[in-house]
Design an enzyme around this catalytic site. Sequence first.
Site, PDB file in Angstrom:
ATOM      1  N   GLY A  14       0.837  -1.187   0.000  1.00  0.00           N
ATOM      2  CA  GLY A  14       0.000   0.000   0.000  1.00  0.00           C
ATOM      3  C   GLY A  14       0.872   1.236   0.000  1.00  0.00           C
ATOM      4  O   GLY A  14       1.933   1.265  -0.623  1.00  0.00           O
ATOM      5  N   CYS A  15       0.475   2.232   0.724  1.00  0.00           N
ATOM      6  CA  CYS A  15       1.224   3.483   0.799  1.00  0.00           C
ATOM      7  C   CYS A  15       2.612   3.229   1.401  1.00  0.00           C
ATOM      8  O   CYS A  15       2.723   2.673   2.495  1.00  0.00           O
ATOM      9  CB  CYS A  15       0.465   4.484   1.657  1.00  0.00           C
ATOM     10  SG  CYS A  15       1.354   6.019   1.950  1.00  0.00           S
ATOM     11  N   PHE A  16       3.649   3.648   0.705  1.00  0.00           N
ATOM     12  CA  PHE A  16       4.999   3.398   1.224  1.00  0.00           C
ATOM     13  C   PHE A  16       5.272   4.141   2.517  1.00  0.00           C
ATOM     14  O   PHE A  16       6.110   3.732   3.306  1.00  0.00           O
ATOM     15  CB  PHE A  16       6.091   3.639   0.193  1.00  0.00           C
ATOM     16  CG  PHE A  16       6.072   4.931  -0.586  1.00  0.00           C
ATOM     17  CD1 PHE A  16       5.767   6.154  -0.032  1.00  0.00           C
ATOM     18  CD2 PHE A  16       6.397   4.898  -1.938  1.00  0.00           C
ATOM     19  CE1 PHE A  16       5.792   7.325  -0.756  1.00  0.00           C
ATOM     20  CE2 PHE A  16       6.424   6.065  -2.692  1.00  0.00           C
ATOM     21  CZ  PHE A  16       6.125   7.288  -2.096  1.00  0.00           C
TER      22      PHE A  16
END
Length: 152
Positions: A14-16
Amino acid sequence: MADVSVKKATFAGGCFWCMEPEFSNIPGVNKVVVGYTGGHVKNPTYEQVSSGDTGHVEAIEVTYDPGKVSFKQLLNVFWENVDPTDEYGQFCDKGSQYRAGIFYHDNEQKRLAESSKEKVQAMFNQQVAVIIQPASEFYPAEDYHQEYYIKK
């Protein structure tokens, strides 16, 4: 000359920004870089990847000392921080750029990743959607994304 005492592991979850802190404080992890991998555009920007048109996922590249932390331990951290059944992204981040994945750097990482996925699959009634594929070119994200969890 490459340092043979360190290895790389690449994960998309997902979002890093959410994955970076989970790996940064593990003893034996030397460095975590956020960036993009798996796509067809060279040196993509955040805006390009965010459009979902480049084929990249937001990912982290972990440099670690296998004498202090194993790839198997890193896999455990990965699985604890993703929803393995969501093929459309992770949690509130949706889109192909937020798919969860393990990008292996050698045959041993591939074997361990596939084995771990089988164990996770046994815990769910629905299909585990995490992709496992060879690591490809990793492009570090822009500087303002690095260590974002410290800056916010």
